[in-house]
Design an enzyme around this catalytic site. Sequence first.
Site: not given
Length: 224
Positions: A144, A174, A85, A163, A166, A83, A81, A204
Amino acid sequence: MVKQQLGPGLEVHRLSPHLYLHLSNIQLSNGAVFSCNGLIYINKGEAVVFDTPVKDEESQQLIDWLRHDQKLMVKGIVVNHFHEDCLGGLAPFHEAGIKSYSHKQTQLLAQADTLPVPQIGFENALTLTIGGAKVDCWYPGEAHTTDNIIAWIPSEKTLFGGCMLKAVGAGKGNLADANINTWSQTIQKVKAKYPEIKIAVPGHGQTGGMELLDFTIELFQPNK
């Protein structure tokens, strides 16, 4: 798990003969630091990377390791996506002539955010071939972010969820660009499409199996 430090901010962890995690850190505006997961799939001398390390320097270290140390042809980089990261370190892949792939929305959102823009966009699904084996990228819906995709490696029964997925015990994280009303339903679609998941990789935190999908579905149930 075999771990290798490629630079001050970059590690690779071997999950299996064909799979590595790459880990780099992102520092938020409030000073908090989070480790970010990416994935590498290797087959018959070819490789594909899922999400970039956060910084250009780390991406260059990863490319050098794949090409020079591991003697691999890097066929592509898939961005989950828009973002930082996921695509913060995209420029070195382009400079190295490595094709980048994402959802079409990711291209638009990255451009609007003045971030590096993936080169090749798709709408619903994309299949790549790595050493003769298929890798499927799929857009299951909003979670997300509005543009988040997953990648499925059938030969490894491995899902890179990024992301939208989870780690067990994680918080919601976020939510600035999230759709919390559809998140649980989106993961339910992924679970239904890939019931044979053995390894699930979140954006993460710790990898796992189907329990990561179940945890995420429960975490984002309406009224939770």
